[in-house]
Design a protein around this motif. Structure first.
Motif, PDB file in Angstrom:
ATOM      1  N   SER B  34       0.823  -1.213   0.000  1.00  0.00           N
ATOM      2  CA  SER B  34       0.000   0.000   0.000  1.00  0.00           C
ATOM      3  C   SER B  34       0.847   1.249   0.000  1.00  0.00           C
ATOM      4  CB  SER B  34      -0.907   0.053   1.231  1.00  0.00           C
ATOM      5  OG  SER B  34      -1.330  -1.211   1.585  1.00  0.00           O
ATOM      6  N   MET B  35       1.857   1.255   0.838  1.00  0.00           N
ATOM      7  CA  MET B  35       2.658   2.487   0.979  1.00  0.00           C
ATOM      8  C   MET B  35       3.442   2.799  -0.277  1.00  0.00           C
ATOM      9  SD  MET B  35       4.371   2.461   4.676  1.00  0.00           S
ATOM     10  CE  MET B  35       5.251   0.953   4.388  1.00  0.00           C
ATOM     11  N   THR B  36       3.977   1.773  -0.894  1.00  0.00           N
ATOM     12  CA  THR B  36       4.840   2.010  -2.048  1.00  0.00           C
ATOM     13  C   THR B  36       4.131   1.710  -3.354  1.00  0.00           C
ATOM     14  OG1 THR B  36       5.714  -0.237  -2.088  1.00  0.00           O
ATOM     15  CG2 THR B  36       6.837   1.350  -0.677  1.00  0.00           C
ATOM     16  N   LEU B  37       2.823   1.455  -3.268  1.00  0.00           N
ATOM     17  CA  LEU B  37       2.036   1.124  -4.459  1.00  0.00           C
ATOM     18  C   LEU B  37       2.658  -0.056  -5.207  1.00  0.00           C
ATOM     19  CD1 LEU B  37       1.480   4.807  -5.599  1.00  0.00           C
ATOM     20  CD2 LEU B  37      -0.052   3.393  -4.226  1.00  0.00           C
ATOM     21  N   GLY B  38       3.150  -0.993  -4.435  1.00  0.00           N
ATOM     22  CA  GLY B  38       3.709  -2.194  -5.038  1.00  0.00           C
ATOM     23  C   GLY B  38       5.117  -2.046  -5.581  1.00  0.00           C
ATOM     24  N   ILE B  39       5.649  -0.827  -5.540  1.00  0.00           N
ATOM     25  CA  ILE B  39       6.957  -0.603  -6.157  1.00  0.00           C
ATOM     26  C   ILE B  39       8.080  -1.275  -5.370  1.00  0.00           C
ATOM     27  CG2 ILE B  39       8.578   1.165  -6.971  1.00  0.00           C
ATOM     28  CD1 ILE B  39       6.268   3.036  -7.307  1.00  0.00           C
ATOM     29  N   HIS B  40       7.841  -1.552  -4.078  1.00  0.00           N
ATOM     30  CA  HIS B  40       8.904  -2.199  -3.304  1.00  0.00           C
ATOM     31  C   HIS B  40       9.292  -3.535  -3.919  1.00  0.00           C
ATOM     32  CE1 HIS B  40       6.663  -5.425  -1.038  1.00  0.00           C
ATOM     33  NE2 HIS B  40       5.652  -4.729  -1.517  1.00  0.00           N
ATOM     34  N   ARG B  41       8.313  -4.171  -4.618  1.00  0.00           N
ATOM     35  CA  ARG B  41       8.617  -5.450  -5.268  1.00  0.00           C
ATOM     36  C   ARG B  41       9.666  -5.266  -6.358  1.00  0.00           C
ATOM     37  NH1 ARG B  41       3.522  -8.991  -5.198  1.00  0.00           N
ATOM     38  NH2 ARG B  41       2.315  -8.067  -3.498  1.00  0.00           N
ATOM     39  N   VAL B  42       9.526  -4.156  -7.094  1.00  0.00           N
ATOM     40  CA  VAL B  42      10.486  -3.872  -8.155  1.00  0.00           C
ATOM     41  C   VAL B  42      11.857  -3.602  -7.563  1.00  0.00           C
ATOM     42  CG1 VAL B  42      11.052  -2.327 -10.053  1.00  0.00           C
ATOM     43  CG2 VAL B  42       8.676  -2.938  -9.626  1.00  0.00           C
ATOM     44  N   TRP B  43      11.902  -2.828  -6.479  1.00  0.00           N
ATOM     45  CA  TRP B  43      13.183  -2.538  -5.836  1.00  0.00           C
ATOM     46  C   TRP B  43      13.884  -3.834  -5.425  1.00  0.00           C
ATOM     47  CZ3 TRP B  43      10.430   1.375  -2.164  1.00  0.00           C
ATOM     48  CH2 TRP B  43      10.217   2.578  -2.840  1.00  0.00           C
ATOM     49  N   LYS B  44      13.113  -4.733  -4.844  1.00  0.00           N
ATOM     50  CA  LYS B  44      13.713  -5.994  -4.391  1.00  0.00           C
ATOM     51  C   LYS B  44      14.148  -6.852  -5.577  1.00  0.00           C
ATOM     52  CE  LYS B  44      11.236  -5.768  -0.080  1.00  0.00           C
ATOM     53  NZ  LYS B  44       9.946  -5.919   0.584  1.00  0.00           N
ATOM     54  N   ASP B  45      13.362  -6.830  -6.657  1.00  0.00           N
ATOM     55  CA  ASP B  45      13.766  -7.556  -7.872  1.00  0.00           C
ATOM     56  C   ASP B  45      15.098  -7.007  -8.368  1.00  0.00           C
ATOM     57  OD1 ASP B  45      10.416  -7.883  -9.311  1.00  0.00           O
ATOM     58  OD2 ASP B  45      11.513  -9.133  -7.881  1.00  0.00           O
ATOM     59  N   ILE B  46      15.210  -5.688  -8.383  1.00  0.00           N
ATOM     60  CA  ILE B  46      16.441  -5.056  -8.876  1.00  0.00           C
ATOM     61  C   ILE B  46      17.625  -5.477  -8.008  1.00  0.00           C
ATOM     62  CG2 ILE B  46      17.640  -2.856  -9.209  1.00  0.00           C
ATOM     63  CD1 ILE B  46      14.993  -1.626 -10.006  1.00  0.00           C
ATOM     64  N   LEU B  47      17.403  -5.547  -6.705  1.00  0.00           N
ATOM     65  CA  LEU B  47      18.492  -5.950  -5.811  1.00  0.00           C
ATOM     66  C   LEU B  47      19.008  -7.329  -6.177  1.00  0.00           C
ATOM     67  CD1 LEU B  47      20.171  -5.343  -3.221  1.00  0.00           C
ATOM     68  CD2 LEU B  47      18.451  -6.621  -1.973  1.00  0.00           C
ATOM     69  N   VAL B  48      18.085  -8.276  -6.368  1.00  0.00           N
ATOM     70  CA  VAL B  48      18.510  -9.645  -6.653  1.00  0.00           C
ATOM     71  C   VAL B  48      19.128  -9.754  -8.048  1.00  0.00           C
ATOM     72  CG1 VAL B  48      17.747 -12.034  -6.863  1.00  0.00           C
ATOM     73  CG2 VAL B  48      16.878 -10.619  -5.025  1.00  0.00           C
ATOM     74  N   HIS B  49      18.615  -8.969  -8.995  1.00  0.00           N
ATOM     75  CA  HIS B  49      19.229  -8.959 -10.322  1.00  0.00           C
ATOM     76  C   HIS B  49      20.636  -8.398 -10.268  1.00  0.00           C
ATOM     77  CE1 HIS B  49      15.438 -10.106 -12.133  1.00  0.00           C
ATOM     78  NE2 HIS B  49      16.130 -10.324 -13.230  1.00  0.00           N
ATOM     79  N   LYS B  50      20.812  -7.397  -9.431  1.00  0.00           N
ATOM     80  CA  LYS B  50      22.140  -6.812  -9.288  1.00  0.00           C
ATOM     81  C   LYS B  50      23.092  -7.839  -8.673  1.00  0.00           C
ATOM     82  CE  LYS B  50      24.327  -2.681  -7.344  1.00  0.00           C
ATOM     83  NZ  LYS B  50      24.487  -1.633  -8.362  1.00  0.00           N
ATOM     84  N   MET B  51      22.575  -8.603  -7.739  1.00  0.00           N
ATOM     85  CA  MET B  51      23.361  -9.654  -7.105  1.00  0.00           C
ATOM     86  C   MET B  51      23.759 -10.709  -8.132  1.00  0.00           C
ATOM     87  SD  MET B  51      22.196 -12.328  -4.132  1.00  0.00           S
ATOM     88  CE  MET B  51      21.146 -11.170  -3.332  1.00  0.00           C
ATOM     89  N   ASN B  52      22.822 -11.013  -9.051  1.00  0.00           N
ATOM     90  CA  ASN B  52      23.066 -11.985 -10.100  1.00  0.00           C
ATOM     91  C   ASN B  52      23.728 -13.267  -9.577  1.00  0.00           C
ATOM     92  OD1 ASN B  52      23.158 -13.075 -12.674  1.00  0.00           O
ATOM     93  ND2 ASN B  52      25.045 -12.020 -13.247  1.00  0.00           N
ATOM     94  N   PRO B  53      23.085 -13.927  -8.620  1.00  0.00           N
ATOM     95  CA  PRO B  53      23.720 -15.094  -8.026  1.00  0.00           C
ATOM     96  C   PRO B  53      23.751 -16.288  -8.979  1.00  0.00           C
ATOM     97  CG  PRO B  53      21.484 -14.863  -7.192  1.00  0.00           C
ATOM     98  CD  PRO B  53      21.738 -13.691  -8.076  1.00  0.00           C
ATOM     99  N   CYS B  54      24.830 -17.046  -8.902  1.00  0.00           N
ATOM    100  CA  CYS B  54      24.889 -18.279  -9.673  1.00  0.00           C
ATOM    101  C   CYS B  54      24.622 -19.449  -8.722  1.00  0.00           C
ATOM    102  CB  CYS B  54      26.242 -18.437 -10.350  1.00  0.00           C
ATOM    103  SG  CYS B  54      27.632 -18.277  -9.249  1.00  0.00           S
ATOM    104  N   PRO B  55      24.201 -20.589  -9.247  1.00  0.00           N
ATOM    105  CA  PRO B  55      23.925 -21.727  -8.373  1.00  0.00           C
ATOM    106  C   PRO B  55      25.155 -22.061  -7.535  1.00  0.00           C
ATOM    107  CG  PRO B  55      23.089 -22.154 -10.561  1.00  0.00           C
ATOM    108  CD  PRO B  55      23.870 -20.875 -10.651  1.00  0.00           C
ATOM    109  N   GLY B  56      24.925 -22.369  -6.261  1.00  0.00           N
ATOM    110  CA  GLY B  56      26.028 -22.649  -5.354  1.00  0.00           C
ATOM    111  C   GLY B  56      26.314 -21.477  -4.442  1.00  0.00           C
ATOM    112  N   THR B  57      25.631 -20.357  -4.670  1.00  0.00           N
ATOM    113  CA  THR B  57      25.858 -19.167  -3.838  1.00  0.00           C
ATOM    114  C   THR B  57      25.251 -19.340  -2.455  1.00  0.00           C
ATOM    115  OG1 THR B  57      25.872 -17.709  -5.752  1.00  0.00           O
ATOM    116  CG2 THR B  57      25.366 -16.696  -3.646  1.00  0.00           C
TER     117      THR B  57
END
Lengths: 112, 277
Positions: B34-57
């Motif tokens: 509600s507070m972020t109009l759902g945008i927090h999901r995008v922020w968190k997606d961006i974080l994990v994409h930036k992390m770009n983990p490979c299997p075994g991490t």
């Protein structure tokens, strides 16, 4: 894939506490699922994920811990303190720990 | 010490913050939407994409309470792993159907490729919500939950590949200690990632943001969670938190190298990154 995971968990439930043995970080089977719906005050204490035990140390002294199945606690022998495991979640804060000995542990355990 | 705009002792601050999250735990996700109009999901997606983990991490997600980062991490490595397996199979041109089927079976038990995430949070209620969510959504493999203090982590040195703290460091009382602990538990070569509300430098945007924060958010808090005080604390704590450059220096002080930040939405949120060498 998620559905299959649930199925496998159900199958393994018959062997609580048994380490998964395969050594891979899969953490399947033992402990933390409450298929019966999370009850209050678990009738059967949930042991921690075996893979997690590899990483956990005492937050104060950073020394290894021993899992005590009888009391479902993680014990630091040196300092004589035990951290409880509640609902399968280890409670790794000093406030929650209890002393396993009568006399106080050595000064080294005091928080800086 | 500050608790939002109030002045309190360290102990009081810890206590008050614990209560804030105890109160909001069950409504945490709804409020975020509600507070972020759902945008927090995008922020968190961006974080994990930036992390770009490979299997075994091996990931340590601190203040990860309700599991948002952990679940995204698991989804990400699962899909990377899928692609890995598919590529492998494509190269084995002469396998019989039986052999191909068997290799799928074998690798099924390793769909995460030995990746693991440990979620550590100081608040029992938040962890409970997270664990229930995990069960509900079918996450079990490679995921564990620990109740612990970011300032005093119950993990050994040099253990994790990545350390994340998303919307959590703001609530830590001794940020310097948390950063030192982050450094300690990371392997050499490991990465520190922090996603947090930050400062908006654009004056017009800043005014609109303030208006929204102080007029709308506490009201939402009262309506949805029945608790405007906790959300008042939230918006105040964002203002008290160090801005991008200052946090960057704090991270460098803890020993991290190549410290960097990326503003999202003009600085409403920032991702700080650093490496342990």
């Amino acid at each position: 894939q998620a559905r299959r995971a649930r199925g496998r968990r159900g199958g393994r439930q018959q062997q609580p506490g048994s380490a998964s043995g395969s050594g891979s970080g899969s953490g399947l089977g033992s402990g933390s699922d409450s298929g019966s719906g999370s009850g209050s005050g678990s009738a059967r204490p949930q042991p921690p994920e075996p893979s997690l035990l590899r990483f956990l140390v005492c937050p104060l002294s950073k020394r290894p811990l021993r899992y005590e199945e009888a009391t479902n606690e993680l014990i630091n022998e040196e300092l004589g303190i035990a951290y409880p495991i509640i609902d399968g979640i280890p409670n790794m804060v000093p406030e929650a720990a209890r002393m396993t000995r009568q006399k106080a542990p050595a000064e080294g355990s005091e928080r800086p | 010490m500050h608790f939002g705009f109030q002045t309190v002792t360290e102990e009081e601050r810890r206590e008050k913050i614990y209560q804030v999250f105890e109160n909001v735990a069950k409504k945490y996700d709804v409020m975020n939407d509600s507070m972020t109009l759902g945008i927090h999901r995008v922020w968190k997606d961006i974080l994990v994409h930036k992390m770009n983990p490979c299997p075994g991490t091996l990931l340590l997600d601190v203040a990860g309470g309700t599991g948002d980062i952990a679940f995204r991490f698991i989804n990400y490595v699962r899909s990377v792993r899928q692609r890995q397996l598919q590529r492998k199979l494509k190269h084995h041109q002469n396998l019989s159907w039986q052999e191909i089927f068997e290799s799928y079976q074998k690798d099924e038990f390793n769909s995460l490729g030995d990746s693991q995430v440990v979620v550590c949070d100081i608040n029992r209620e938040m962890l409970k919500v997270g664990k229930q969510k995990a069960e509900h959504l079918g996450y079990s493999e490679g995921l564990s939950w620990v109740l612990g203090n970011a300032e005093e982590l119950p993990f050994d040195d040099d253990k994790f590949d990545v350390y994340t703290i998303a919307f959590g460091i703001r609530n830590v009382t001794r940020i310097d200690l948390a950063l030192q602990e982050a450094y300690r538990v990371l392997k050499p070569g490991g990465r520190f990632l922090c996603l947090e509300f930050s400062h908006v430098s654009n004056p017009l945007l800043s005014r609109l943001y303030d208006l929204y924060s102080f007029q709308v958010i506490p009201v939402l808090g009262e309506v949805i969670a029945g608790d405007w005080r906790s959300y008042q604390y939230l918006v105040e704590s964002i203002r008290q938190f160090p801005p991008q450059e200052e946090l960057k220096v704090m991270i460098e002080d803890a020993g991290f190298f190549k410290v960097d930040y990326e503003n999202l939405n003009f600085g409403i949120v920032a991702i700080h990154s650093g490496f342990k060498l």
